[in-house]
Design an enzyme around this catalytic site. Sequence first.
Site, PDB file in Angstrom:
ATOM      1  N   LYS A   6       0.886  -1.138   0.064  1.00 35.91           N
ATOM      2  CA  LYS A   6      -0.056   0.002   0.077  1.00 35.91           C
ATOM      3  C   LYS A   6       0.775   1.389  -0.120  1.00 35.91           C
ATOM      4  O   LYS A   6       0.601   2.295  -0.843  1.00 35.91           O
ATOM      5  CB  LYS A   6      -1.183  -0.007   1.185  1.00 35.91           C
ATOM      6  CG  LYS A   6      -1.804   1.286   1.344  1.00 35.91           C
ATOM      7  CD  LYS A   6      -2.572   1.256   2.410  1.00 35.91           C
ATOM      8  CE  LYS A   6      -3.475   2.562   2.762  1.00 35.91           C
ATOM      9  NZ  LYS A   6      -4.514   2.383   3.898  1.00 35.91           N
ATOM     10  N   GLY A  12      -4.795  -1.736   4.753  1.00 34.92           N
ATOM     11  CA  GLY A  12      -4.149  -2.878   4.414  1.00 34.92           C
ATOM     12  C   GLY A  12      -4.691  -4.252   4.601  1.00 34.92           C
ATOM     13  O   GLY A  12      -5.002  -5.198   3.652  1.00 34.92           O
ATOM     14  N   ARG A  13      -5.298  -4.400   5.786  1.00 29.51           N
ATOM     15  CA  ARG A  13      -6.025  -5.564   6.173  1.00 29.51           C
ATOM     16  C   ARG A  13      -7.318  -5.659   5.480  1.00 29.51           C
ATOM     17  O   ARG A  13      -7.953  -6.470   5.726  1.00 29.51           O
ATOM     18  CB  ARG A  13      -5.995  -5.828   7.712  1.00 29.51           C
ATOM     19  CG  ARG A  13      -6.626  -4.623   8.436  1.00 29.51           C
ATOM     20  CD  ARG A  13      -6.294  -4.795   9.968  1.00 29.51           C
ATOM     21  NE  ARG A  13      -6.964  -3.407  10.712  1.00 29.51           N
ATOM     22  CZ  ARG A  13      -6.159  -2.358  10.811  1.00 29.51           C
ATOM     23  NH1 ARG A  13      -4.856  -2.293  10.184  1.00 29.51           N
ATOM     24  NH2 ARG A  13      -6.556  -1.180  11.666  1.00 29.51           N
ATOM     25  N   HIS A  70      -6.250 -33.068  17.471  1.00 28.37           N
ATOM     26  CA  HIS A  70      -5.036 -33.701  18.250  1.00 28.37           C
ATOM     27  C   HIS A  70      -3.962 -32.977  18.513  1.00 28.37           C
ATOM     28  O   HIS A  70      -2.675 -33.426  18.679  1.00 28.37           O
ATOM     29  CB  HIS A  70      -4.553 -34.529  17.113  1.00 28.37           C
ATOM     30  CG  HIS A  70      -5.651 -35.590  16.558  1.00 28.37           C
ATOM     31  ND1 HIS A  70      -5.714 -36.860  17.130  1.00 28.37           N
ATOM     32  CD2 HIS A  70      -6.638 -35.521  15.544  1.00 28.37           C
ATOM     33  CE1 HIS A  70      -6.860 -37.419  16.503  1.00 28.37           C
ATOM     34  NE2 HIS A  70      -7.088 -36.846  15.437  1.00 28.37           N
ATOM     35  N   GLU A 126      10.293  -4.747   4.687  1.00 26.38           N
ATOM     36  CA  GLU A 126      10.506  -5.909   4.245  1.00 26.38           C
ATOM     37  C   GLU A 126      10.231  -6.371   2.581  1.00 26.38           C
ATOM     38  O   GLU A 126      10.797  -6.969   2.210  1.00 26.38           O
ATOM     39  CB  GLU A 126       9.421  -7.083   5.023  1.00 26.38           C
ATOM     40  CG  GLU A 126       9.544  -7.208   6.540  1.00 26.38           C
ATOM     41  CD  GLU A 126       9.053  -6.005   7.198  1.00 26.38           C
ATOM     42  OE1 GLU A 126       9.017  -4.931   6.756  1.00 26.38           O
ATOM     43  OE2 GLU A 126       9.014  -6.132   8.597  1.00 26.38           O
ATOM     44  N   LYS A 170       8.884  -0.821  14.013  1.00 24.78           N
ATOM     45  CA  LYS A 170       9.493  -0.721  12.729  1.00 24.78           C
ATOM     46  C   LYS A 170      10.604   0.411  12.952  1.00 24.78           C
ATOM     47  O   LYS A 170      11.662   0.346  12.464  1.00 24.78           O
ATOM     48  CB  LYS A 170       8.330  -0.012  11.908  1.00 24.78           C
ATOM     49  CG  LYS A 170       7.448  -0.916  11.181  1.00 24.78           C
ATOM     50  CD  LYS A 170       6.661  -0.321  10.291  1.00 24.78           C
ATOM     51  CE  LYS A 170       5.302  -0.932   9.857  1.00 24.78           C
ATOM     52  NZ  LYS A 170       4.523  -0.292   8.845  1.00 24.78           N
ATOM     53  N   GLU A 203      -5.157  -6.441  14.454  1.00 33.10           N
ATOM     54  CA  GLU A 203      -4.656  -5.150  14.300  1.00 33.10           C
ATOM     55  C   GLU A 203      -5.880  -3.850  14.454  1.00 33.10           C
ATOM     56  O   GLU A 203      -5.581  -2.854  14.369  1.00 33.10           O
ATOM     57  CB  GLU A 203      -4.071  -5.207  12.858  1.00 33.10           C
ATOM     58  CG  GLU A 203      -3.053  -4.006  12.468  1.00 33.10           C
ATOM     59  CD  GLU A 203      -2.205  -4.146  11.466  1.00 33.10           C
ATOM     60  OE1 GLU A 203      -1.046  -4.589  11.318  1.00 33.10           O
ATOM     61  OE2 GLU A 203      -2.531  -3.842  10.244  1.00 33.10           O
TER      62      GLU A 203
HETATM   63  O1  F6P Z   1       2.060  -4.029   9.815  1.00 36.40           O
HETATM   64  C1  F6P Z   1       1.790  -2.686   9.743  1.00 36.40           C
HETATM   65  C2  F6P Z   1       1.277  -2.519   8.180  1.00 36.40           C
HETATM   66  O2  F6P Z   1       0.911  -1.369   7.981  1.00 36.40           O
HETATM   67  C3  F6P Z   1      -0.202  -3.346   7.636  1.00 36.40           C
HETATM   68  O3  F6P Z   1      -1.453  -2.742   8.069  1.00 36.40           O
HETATM   69  C4  F6P Z   1      -0.063  -3.382   6.337  1.00 36.40           C
HETATM   70  O4  F6P Z   1      -0.937  -4.483   6.034  1.00 36.40           O
HETATM   71  C5  F6P Z   1       1.119  -3.925   6.102  1.00 36.40           C
HETATM   72  O5  F6P Z   1       1.966  -3.167   7.290  1.00 36.40           O
HETATM   73  C6  F6P Z   1       2.019  -3.781   4.946  1.00 36.40           C
HETATM   74  O6  F6P Z   1       1.897  -2.407   4.494  1.00 36.40           O
HETATM   75  P1  F6P Z   1       2.027  -2.101   2.927  1.00 36.40           P
HETATM   76  O7  F6P Z   1       0.961  -2.719   2.206  1.00 36.40           O
HETATM   77  O8  F6P Z   1       2.219  -0.489   3.201  1.00 36.40           O
HETATM   78  O9  F6P Z   1       3.363  -2.699   2.536  1.00 36.40           O
END
Ligand code: F6P
Length: 583
Positions: free
Chosen positions: A225, A297-298, A414, A231, A547, A383
């Site tokens: 987003k 995002g979620r 199990h 990452e 972060k 979240e």
């Molecule tokens: O973990 C925090 C967050 O902002 C989430 O809400 C989001 O889905 C994720 O990081 C990834 O963010 P992006 O889509 O901006 O890379």
Amino acid sequence: MTSTTPTASTGENAPVDPTTTDAWAALGRVKEGFRPDLRAWFADDPGRAQRYTFQAADLTVDLSKNLLTDEILQALLQLAQDVDVAGRYRAMISGEHINVTEDRAVLHTALRRPESGDVEPAKPFEVDGQDIDRDVHGVLHKVADFANAVRSGSWTGVTGKRVATVVNIGIGGSDLGPVMVYEALKPYVQEGLEVRFVSNIDPSDVYEKTHDLDPETTLFIVASKTFGTLETLTNARLARQWLWEGLAKAGAIEDTDESRRGAVSKHFVAVSTALDKVQAFGIDPDNAFGFWDWVGGRYSVDSAIGTSVAIAVGPDRFAEFLAGFHAIDEHMRTAPLEQNVPVLMGLLNVWYTNFLDAQTHAVLPYTQYLHRFPAYLQQLTMESNGKSVRWDGSPVVTDTGEVFWGEPGTNGQHAFYQLIHQGTRLIPADFITVANPPHPLKDQVGDGGAVQPGTDVHALFLANFFAQTKALAFGKTADEVRAEGTAEKVVTARVFSGNRPTTSIIAPALTPSVVGQLIALYEHIVFTEGTVWGIDSFDQWGVELGKKLAQEITPAVTGDADALEQQDPSTKSLIRRYLELRE
Ligand code: F6P
């Protein structure tokens, strides 16, 4: 959904304090000396199962095995009215800035509004100067065209070979939704196409997902987003390097900037709200699919973030997926509170969390294809509702947010069901299944095993679903244990208290529409709880500090002695130990 006492619980207005309502007081009174007795409740009330079973689109939802009476239900419904769940939902779908801490509209419901036909809010639907339907469907068409091109082979890699593997690089909402839905819809995936998902910044993840692939037939989707997530950008650079090296080794590209850029343009696309950053990364804006800051995002798998899914199952199936969401949105908008499944389930969660001290909530899919659903729900629910301040900045007045967890049945049986059946904690559990599996296998004649020849294995599977919810609800008394001839000293160990609440959700089959329905169901459960608790379920400031600190700590971990010295004693000694161990 009808509301008789609108209280404008939106925007920057102070939320209603639910604990001051008569409904809360009534629930508190019920809780005093509450002795649930599902055996008696069912025995005394032959209509209980029917009365507490509801339909939302294709989902049949049986709430009758919950610790619920008509008195509790009435108080919960009153609570929903007092905090104005209906009004806040209307505010959300109309584009009010109910995400107050980010001053944003919350419009994931707009991502699945049908392109034609009547819909609420009516068209043209303009929010903050944007024509929402035009933009949403514009992107959906672009995604569909691209998906068709990849599926048909008209989109090729730089050497002219068609795409065999799509690798989605993203994390959080840019990963959990696509991977969950891809796994759920595996039976619909086009033959010859595979999607893999890279999320963790642990280099093992990108290595494991790429090392056996052919760069000439691999397409990467960088899904972020913000296009600023450490990452995802790190993994995208690693993937780009892997692509360049692989293509060069195969003699497919020259060692020139132009050649490398050409490779990226055929092997990388992006999904983001930040198209300028996509371009800065080297991805052609023509190969980028946008969305907007009003999609959390979620809450984004039904936006262009679902491009990997659209490629895998095709645009028509993706449209069915979106239609499933919309069916539940409409149910949420129009069903009376007393038949409104997401509202009822959200209210039950409030009852368990705030009155019966439940701290966790299990989600137990009895369909292997939903094996990532609990992980997906962990982000969606925690979240969203893991907050300690309300939307006006004041502290919350009750506990918020349950810990969601789970595994597919029967694996969970199990592993951890022992604790759900006989532990000391109350763990409400949602059992989810479908009547028709895509592969209705029959067991073969065995060599003396318990399974009879020709047994429908799905029926066997569902027998477990029904047995577990039955055992949890009705338990087994000491007398019943004794009647089996059990030695007295182990009777107590073999007693099941029962009265362990479950919700059973059954759909005809795990179609794209049903997967969309399930996601929307939980989105609106989260919404209902967030409204009762008075919290902004659409921000996520709680993930920021870690972060930021990771960025600050990176120099210390990579050898900067001054940076190491500045760390607290525990962190310093841990980093030192890491550096000693690192070869
Ligand atoms: O973990 C925090 C967050 O902002 C989430 O809400 C989001 O889905 C994720 O990081 C990834 O963010 P992006 O889509 O901006 O890379």
